[in-house]
Design an enzyme around this catalytic site. Structure first.
Site, PDB file in Angstrom:
ATOM      1  N   CYS A   2       0.818  -1.202   0.000  1.00  0.00           N
ATOM      2  CA  CYS A   2       0.000   0.000   0.000  1.00  0.00           C
ATOM      3  C   CYS A   2       0.860   1.263   0.000  1.00  0.00           C
ATOM      4  O   CYS A   2       1.870   1.323   0.673  1.00  0.00           O
ATOM      5  CB  CYS A   2      -0.947   0.097   1.191  1.00  0.00           C
ATOM      6  SG  CYS A   2      -2.128  -1.242   1.287  1.00  0.00           S
ATOM      7  N   ARG A  27       4.094  -0.108  -4.910  1.00  0.00           N
ATOM      8  CA  ARG A  27       3.838  -0.663  -3.585  1.00  0.00           C
ATOM      9  C   ARG A  27       2.544  -1.481  -3.529  1.00  0.00           C
ATOM     10  O   ARG A  27       2.283  -2.181  -2.549  1.00  0.00           O
ATOM     11  CB  ARG A  27       3.759   0.466  -2.559  1.00  0.00           C
ATOM     12  CG  ARG A  27       5.025   1.244  -2.415  1.00  0.00           C
ATOM     13  CD  ARG A  27       4.861   2.355  -1.417  1.00  0.00           C
ATOM     14  NE  ARG A  27       4.764   1.854  -0.065  1.00  0.00           N
ATOM     15  CZ  ARG A  27       5.787   1.711   0.763  1.00  0.00           C
ATOM     16  NH1 ARG A  27       6.980   2.069   0.376  1.00  0.00           N
ATOM     17  NH2 ARG A  27       5.619   1.244   1.975  1.00  0.00           N
ATOM     18  N   TRP A  79      -2.573  -2.671  -1.761  1.00  0.00           N
ATOM     19  CA  TRP A  79      -2.231  -4.089  -1.916  1.00  0.00           C
ATOM     20  C   TRP A  79      -3.100  -4.804  -0.898  1.00  0.00           C
ATOM     21  O   TRP A  79      -2.935  -4.640   0.308  1.00  0.00           O
ATOM     22  CB  TRP A  79      -0.743  -4.303  -1.638  1.00  0.00           C
ATOM     23  CG  TRP A  79      -0.279  -5.692  -1.931  1.00  0.00           C
ATOM     24  CD1 TRP A  79       0.146  -6.181  -3.130  1.00  0.00           C
ATOM     25  CD2 TRP A  79      -0.174  -6.776  -1.000  1.00  0.00           C
ATOM     26  NE1 TRP A  79       0.499  -7.500  -3.001  1.00  0.00           N
ATOM     27  CE2 TRP A  79       0.309  -7.890  -1.710  1.00  0.00           C
ATOM     28  CE3 TRP A  79      -0.441  -6.910   0.364  1.00  0.00           C
ATOM     29  CZ2 TRP A  79       0.540  -9.123  -1.106  1.00  0.00           C
ATOM     30  CZ3 TRP A  79      -0.227  -8.152   0.967  1.00  0.00           C
ATOM     31  CH2 TRP A  79       0.267  -9.237   0.232  1.00  0.00           C
ATOM     32  N   ASN A 105      -2.071   2.212   5.775  1.00  0.00           N
ATOM     33  CA  ASN A 105      -1.198   1.118   5.340  1.00  0.00           C
ATOM     34  C   ASN A 105      -0.831   0.342   6.588  1.00  0.00           C
ATOM     35  O   ASN A 105      -0.387   0.931   7.568  1.00  0.00           O
ATOM     36  CB  ASN A 105       0.065   1.705   4.677  1.00  0.00           C
ATOM     37  CG  ASN A 105       1.109   0.647   4.376  1.00  0.00           C
ATOM     38  OD1 ASN A 105       0.785  -0.523   4.209  1.00  0.00           O
ATOM     39  ND2 ASN A 105       2.354   1.053   4.308  1.00  0.00           N
ATOM     40  N   GLY A 106      -1.016  -0.966   6.552  1.00  0.00           N
ATOM     41  CA  GLY A 106      -0.702  -1.784   7.723  1.00  0.00           C
ATOM     42  C   GLY A 106      -1.841  -2.731   8.012  1.00  0.00           C
ATOM     43  O   GLY A 106      -2.696  -2.962   7.141  1.00  0.00           O
ATOM     44  N   GLU A 492      17.375 -17.716  -7.514  1.00  0.00           N
ATOM     45  CA  GLU A 492      16.978 -16.362  -7.890  1.00  0.00           C
ATOM     46  C   GLU A 492      16.494 -16.318  -9.345  1.00  0.00           C
ATOM     47  O   GLU A 492      15.525 -15.628  -9.669  1.00  0.00           O
ATOM     48  CB  GLU A 492      18.169 -15.402  -7.657  1.00  0.00           C
ATOM     49  CG  GLU A 492      17.964 -13.967  -8.086  1.00  0.00           C
ATOM     50  CD  GLU A 492      16.798 -13.246  -7.407  1.00  0.00           C
ATOM     51  OE1 GLU A 492      16.234 -13.762  -6.442  1.00  0.00           O
ATOM     52  OE2 GLU A 492      16.436 -12.156  -7.896  1.00  0.00           O
ATOM     53  N   LYS A 496      12.796 -15.043 -10.421  1.00  0.00           N
ATOM     54  CA  LYS A 496      12.571 -13.951 -11.388  1.00  0.00           C
ATOM     55  C   LYS A 496      11.559 -14.387 -12.447  1.00  0.00           C
ATOM     56  O   LYS A 496      10.668 -13.632 -12.824  1.00  0.00           O
ATOM     57  CB  LYS A 496      13.869 -13.536 -12.101  1.00  0.00           C
ATOM     58  CG  LYS A 496      14.859 -12.709 -11.336  1.00  0.00           C
ATOM     59  CD  LYS A 496      14.463 -11.282 -11.094  1.00  0.00           C
ATOM     60  CE  LYS A 496      13.609 -11.107  -9.894  1.00  0.00           C
ATOM     61  NZ  LYS A 496      14.198 -11.097  -8.591  1.00  0.00           N
ATOM     62  N   HIS A 515      16.935 -36.403  -6.979  1.00  0.00           N
ATOM     63  CA  HIS A 515      16.034 -36.843  -5.908  1.00  0.00           C
ATOM     64  C   HIS A 515      14.625 -36.288  -6.093  1.00  0.00           C
ATOM     65  O   HIS A 515      13.937 -35.996  -5.124  1.00  0.00           O
ATOM     66  CB  HIS A 515      16.619 -36.435  -4.553  1.00  0.00           C
ATOM     67  CG  HIS A 515      17.981 -36.992  -4.336  1.00  0.00           C
ATOM     68  ND1 HIS A 515      18.202 -38.320  -4.048  1.00  0.00           N
ATOM     69  CD2 HIS A 515      19.206 -36.421  -4.436  1.00  0.00           C
ATOM     70  CE1 HIS A 515      19.503 -38.536  -3.943  1.00  0.00           C
ATOM     71  NE2 HIS A 515      20.134 -37.401  -4.182  1.00  0.00           N
ATOM     72  N   LYS A 614       6.249  -4.331  -4.003  1.00  0.00           N
ATOM     73  CA  LYS A 614       7.682  -4.108  -3.854  1.00  0.00           C
ATOM     74  C   LYS A 614       8.120  -4.213  -2.410  1.00  0.00           C
ATOM     75  O   LYS A 614       9.181  -4.722  -2.105  1.00  0.00           O
ATOM     76  CB  LYS A 614       7.990  -2.700  -4.397  1.00  0.00           C
ATOM     77  CG  LYS A 614       9.443  -2.339  -4.383  1.00  0.00           C
ATOM     78  CD  LYS A 614      10.154  -3.057  -5.491  1.00  0.00           C
ATOM     79  CE  LYS A 614      11.637  -2.916  -5.410  1.00  0.00           C
ATOM     80  NZ  LYS A 614      12.305  -4.029  -6.110  1.00  0.00           N
TER      81      LYS A 614
END
Ligand code: G6P
Length: 619
Positions: A2, A27, A79, A105-106, A492, A496, A515, A614
């Site tokens: 947010c 965000r 968000w 926000n939170g 990584e 991506k 495995h 983000k």
């Protein structure tokens, strides 16, 4: 998570807040909205709220040709946590009487209890959000107690359990904004014309002013025209605002001719890695200086263990650091997901060094995990990108990566700069403790200093990498394999691809493939091996043989001049030769470009992939 932006000043507020929302969209982009205070003729003022599911562009379509004169406004880009993304759950929220509006926000953890109480007292709540209860609570406290807006917000927040950054406006107090925070970031900008800004981070503020105040946890501020900035704690202690100069440049927030922020940030890596090492490597004297380490050398010298805490891509950088620190310093290292660490009963000792890695410096789980480590007496060193963010402020010491703002949700330059600085720290500690021979140290710092040029040469092969992407854009799965230093690179690379193209991808240690994942291999599965020349190269070549024997489509990332792995591969991407300990800085670059291009070919929103944000400021 947010984004919040608010303005009060002499200018029309709408364009300022909308531009701010566009900058904060990284965000969260489930919905966005704005609240303004407009004149209602001789009836006084009225609160106007416009909000819409989707992106800021959808909000703009919704506003259309409407003209607003208000010079005060609050905006929000969401968000979703509580309640699905829709118009009703979008912020700002207000109470029945239409007097105050707020953005949040939170997470309000006790919102069900507050909601029930409000409901029993006759309030009608419209949304599924936790945030709406705050609007009702503040308005009720204000009306019942005949309190000022500031006092009402402060009193209401004393009843709240959880995390918040909020900004509140009141149509009957059109010359002030009230802003407060606990565990979610909020920065205040002070314009030269007497205007004020409040935002989740400095990106919406930077076009207007360089003077900012970072609100601390449990602080509440009144931003009032003609009356200035007043800060108190939620428990009502007076605070003197500490004004700081912003170092952000506006150009760093623009795409600069690139189609996407992610692409710009990939191509910025030679510069950002150079910036991250600037002033830290001194080739003439043959030494590394890291102030946050040197100033606390006794802690580092006596450390019996290093615990690395991080989330997401930063956790992958932590895995690379595990290899680096164990190789150069011989100090045992554990790498932990911050979200797991904080909720188990970890053994933390006073002679532990905790390294917290975070691009944003705001990730809620990392922040909470370092608090746990601090309480147990460990020394906390943080490595963050965003200057002045919460994690560095909560740490005993630290270093910044100086990568510049990273806007693309998929992290690229933040990752490589984290690795660059962690490499420098590990080399420094290793040689200072006498665990790394000086000769090897000198050779490695010279190579590390030259890495930006080698990254540049990898970027010059973008077209070759794009042609590999053409072959795999239709895939539904992919496997990334590497050993040693290349195992975190494989993780990584897979992350991506998943994040931005929605192709399911897994990263695995190449030998572990036998495995389980080997069962997935057929002619349709792209298998990306990261196989530069290092100590385990021959072993990796055997793993490549195993995949080839089962018909997998092979992409290999190799060192220039390679023959063996190249002979087995369907597609080859080569990177310049370097010491294996530095190779993640090179081998991760083609994987970024590969994911980027595949996502573009699939028509995905590269900079704002679905469901992601983000900065994850909720746990
Ligand atoms: C989010 C971002 C990732 C990032 C992770 C940790 O999930 O989308 O790119 O790696 O958070 O963030 P941090 O700011 O702590 O590095």
């Amino acid at each position: 998570m947010c984004g919040i932006v608010a303005y009060i000043g002499p200018e029309p507020a709408l364009p300022i807040v909308i531009n701010g929302l566009k900058r904060l969209e990284y965000r969260g982009y489930d919905s966005s909205g704005i609240a303004l205070i407009e004149s209602d003729g001789n009836r006084g003022n009225k609160l106007v709220i416009r909000k819409k599911k989707g992106k800021v562009s959808d909000l703009l379509d919704h506003i259309g040709e409407e003209v607003f004169k208000s010079s005060v406004a609050i905006g929000h880009t969401r968000w979703a946590t509580h309640g699905p993304p829709n118009d009703i759950n979008a912020h700002p929220h207000r109470a029945e009487s239409n007097r105050i509006a707020l953005v949040h926000n939170g997470i309000i953890e006790n919102y069900t209890t507050i909601k029930e109480t409000l409901h029993n007292r006759g309030h009608a709540l419209l949304s599924d959000t936790d945030s709406e209860v705050l609007a009702h609570l503040i308005e009720e406290v204000m009306t019942n107690g005949d309190l000022s807006l500031f006092e009402a917000v402060r009193t209401a927040l004393n009843q709240v359990v959880g995390a918040y950054a909020i900004v509140v406006i009141d149509k009957d107090n059109p010359t002030k904004l009230i802003a407060a925070r606990r565990s979610s970031p909020l920065v205040i900008g002070l314009g030269e014309d007497g205007s004020y800004y409040a935002a989740s981070d400095a990106t919406p503020i930077v076009p207007y002013t360089k003077n900012v105040v970072y609100l601390k946890d449990e602080e509440i501020a009144s931003l009032e025209l003609d009356n200035g900035l007043r800060i108190r704690t939620i428990s009502n202690l007076k605070i003197t605002p500490q004004v700081q100069a912003l170092e952000l440049e506006i150009e760093s927030l623009e795409k600069g001719g690139y189609e996407h922020f992610m692409l710009k940030e990939i191509f910025e890596q030679p510069k950002s890695i150079r910036d991250s090492l600037r002033g830290r490597i001194d080739l003439k004297k043959g030494e590394i200086r890291i102030t946050g380490v040197d100033d606390n050398w006794e802690k580092w010298d006596n450390a019996s263990r290093i615990i690395i805490l991080a989330c997401g891509t930063s956790w992958h950088a932590g895995l690379v650091a595990e290899y680096l620190f164990e190789d150069f310093t011989r100090i045992p290292v554990e790498v932990e997901y911050a979200s797991e660490f904080r909720y188990r009963n970890p053994i933390i000792r006073e002679d532990d060094i905790v390294i917290a890695i975070s691009q944003s410096g705001e990730t809620a789980d990392t922040l909470a995990a370092i608090k746990t480590a601090k309480d147990a007496g460990a020394h906390v060193f943080s490595l963050c990108n965003v200057v002045g963010s919460s994690i560095p402020r909560e740490s005993h010491s630290g270093a910044y990566t100086h990568a510049g703002p990273e806007i693309g949700v998929a992290s690229t330059k933040a990752f490589t700069t984290q690795i660059a600085v962690l490499t420098a720290i590990a080399l420094h500690v290793g040689v200072k403790k006498g665990r790394l021979p000086r000769e090897r140290f000198l050779r490695l710092i010279t190579e590390l200093n030259g890495i930006p040029e080698l990254v540049d040469s990898v970027l010059k092969q973008a077209d070759i990498i794009y042609s590999v992407a053409d072959e795999f854009a239709e895939s539904t799965n992919a496997l990334y394999l590497g050993r040693g230093y290349q195992f975190p690179v494989a993780l990584e690379g897979a992350l991506k691809l998943k994040e931005i193209s929605y192709i399911h991808a897994e990263g695995y240690p190449a030998a572990e493939m036998k495995h389980g994942p080997i069962a997935l291999i057929d002619e349709s599965l792209p298998v990306i091996f990261i196989a530069p020349k290092d100590d385990v190269y021959e072993k990796v070549v055997s793993n490549i043989q195993e995949v080839k024997a089962r018909g997998g489509r092979l992409v290999v990332v190799v060192t220039e001049g390679d023959n063996e792995a190249t002979a087995l591969a369907d597609y080859v991407i080569s990177v310049p030769k370097c010491d294996p300990s530095l190779s993640p800085l090179l081998t991760s670059i083609p994987l970024q470009l590969l994911s980027y291009k595949i996502a573009v070919l699939r028509g995905c929103n590269v900079d704002q992939p679905r469901n992601l944000a983000k900065s994850v400021t909720v746990e």
